[in-house]
Every structure is written in C-alpha cells, then in structure tokens.
Motif scaffolding. Sequence first.
Motif, mmCIF file in Angstrom:
data_model
loop_
_atom_site.group_PDB
_atom_site.id
_atom_site.type_symbol
_atom_site.label_atom_id
_atom_site.label_comp_id
_atom_site.label_asym_id
_atom_site.label_seq_id
_atom_site.Cartn_x
_atom_site.Cartn_y
_atom_site.Cartn_z
ATOM 1 N N ALA A 158 -7.249 -9.063 13.815
ATOM 2 C CA ALA A 158 -8.091 -9.962 14.613
ATOM 3 C C ALA A 158 -7.501 -11.369 14.673
ATOM 4 C CB ALA A 158 -9.508 -10.000 14.038
ATOM 5 N N ILE A 159 -6.964 -11.849 13.563
ATOM 6 C CA ILE A 159 -6.343 -13.176 13.539
ATOM 7 C C ILE A 159 -5.138 -13.209 14.468
ATOM 8 C CG2 ILE A 159 -5.075 -14.831 12.108
ATOM 9 C CD1 ILE A 159 -6.886 -13.861 9.732
ATOM 10 N N SER A 160 -4.278 -12.198 14.391
ATOM 11 C CA SER A 160 -3.080 -12.180 15.242
ATOM 12 C C SER A 160 -3.459 -12.109 16.718
ATOM 13 C CB SER A 160 -2.137 -11.041 14.852
ATOM 14 O OG SER A 160 -2.686 -9.792 15.143
ATOM 15 N N LYS A 163 1.952 -5.402 12.272
ATOM 16 C CA LYS A 163 0.574 -5.052 12.636
ATOM 17 C C LYS A 163 0.214 -3.643 12.174
ATOM 18 C CE LYS A 163 -1.781 -7.081 16.353
ATOM 19 N NZ LYS A 163 -2.009 -7.272 17.783
ATOM 20 N N ALA A 164 1.175 -2.760 12.197
ATOM 21 C CA ALA A 164 0.909 -1.361 11.838
ATOM 22 C C ALA A 164 0.587 -1.192 10.352
ATOM 23 C CB ALA A 164 2.098 -0.482 12.220
ATOM 24 N N ASN A 165 1.268 -1.950 9.488
ATOM 25 C CA ASN A 165 1.015 -1.759 8.055
ATOM 26 C C ASN A 165 -0.155 -2.588 7.544
ATOM 27 O OD1 ASN A 165 1.876 -4.377 7.394
ATOM 28 N ND2 ASN A 165 3.880 -3.722 6.694
ATOM 29 N N GLY A 166 -0.514 -3.651 8.254
ATOM 30 C CA GLY A 166 -1.721 -4.402 7.932
ATOM 31 C C GLY A 166 -1.687 -5.189 6.642
ATOM 32 N N GLU A 167 -0.503 -5.545 6.149
ATOM 33 C CA GLU A 167 -0.415 -6.336 4.921
ATOM 34 C C GLU A 167 0.180 -7.711 5.169
ATOM 35 O OE1 GLU A 167 1.869 -3.959 2.200
ATOM 36 O OE2 GLU A 167 0.163 -2.644 1.781
ATOM 37 N N TRP A 168 1.090 -7.807 6.142
ATOM 38 C CA TRP A 168 1.766 -9.050 6.461
ATOM 39 C C TRP A 168 2.171 -8.970 7.920
ATOM 40 C CZ3 TRP A 168 6.980 -10.677 3.743
ATOM 41 C CH2 TRP A 168 7.442 -11.869 4.270
ATOM 42 N N VAL A 169 1.597 -9.829 8.748
ATOM 43 C CA VAL A 169 1.942 -9.875 10.163
ATOM 44 C C VAL A 169 2.811 -11.105 10.384
ATOM 45 C CG1 VAL A 169 1.072 -10.055 12.531
ATOM 46 C CG2 VAL A 169 -0.196 -8.709 10.837
#
Length: 115
Positions: free
Chosen positions: A51-53, A74-80
């Motif tokens: 959501a932030i990205s 975005k796919a791994n959801g830990e660090w964008v």
Amino acid sequence: MTAEALSKVIVKGMEEKKASDILVMDLRKIKNSVADFFVICSGNSNTQLEAISESIEEEILKANEKPAKRLEGKANGEWVLMDYFDVVVHIFLKEKRHYYGLEELWGDAKTTRIN
C-alpha cells in the motif's frame, strides 16, 4: 523537479499509508553515493508495504513525474526498493530494516526524521 522536492512527494505518499519511522537521508555530499537522497520507512506487514509503494507511485504521478525506473521486492513483501534515479526509496518490514541497517551504512549522510 529537484531530487529534494521529489523526496518530499515520496514522504507524502508514505504518510498517506501510515508508514512509520520515515527518514530522509541527504547523500549529496557523500563521495560516490548512488543517489542524492534515500527515503526510508517501515511498515507492519507485507500488505502495508504494498500500500505504501502504491501510494508513492500515485503521488509521483500526481506531481507529473515519471514512474520508478526500477521497482523490486513487491513480491516478497519484506523490502521494496523504488529507484527514481536521484532518489531511492526503501520500504522495509521493521525487523528487516534493523537487519540490513542502511542508516548505519550511510552514517555520514545528513538525516531528517519525519516521524
């Protein structure tokens, strides 16, 4: 738009989705830095990171700026990571941010805490 102005647009996108611990790092006086600014924040879940990205992307488009030249994680959801050439955005899960310690790696940078 200057890199400094762009970083402010990015911060607005982060604030819209309640990002925490927002930090703007001015790297312009650091020799061989990869960008002029890093804008770093934390989120509580992979859903919030996404959501932030997306909020940042919306604010960038509203400001008539180009989308990120690179978007990763975005796919791994830990660090964008979002690369806007002179400004690089890092959106972390809280524990991953501590683990990678970007603030310490670029400790010579002038930093501004937003919240």
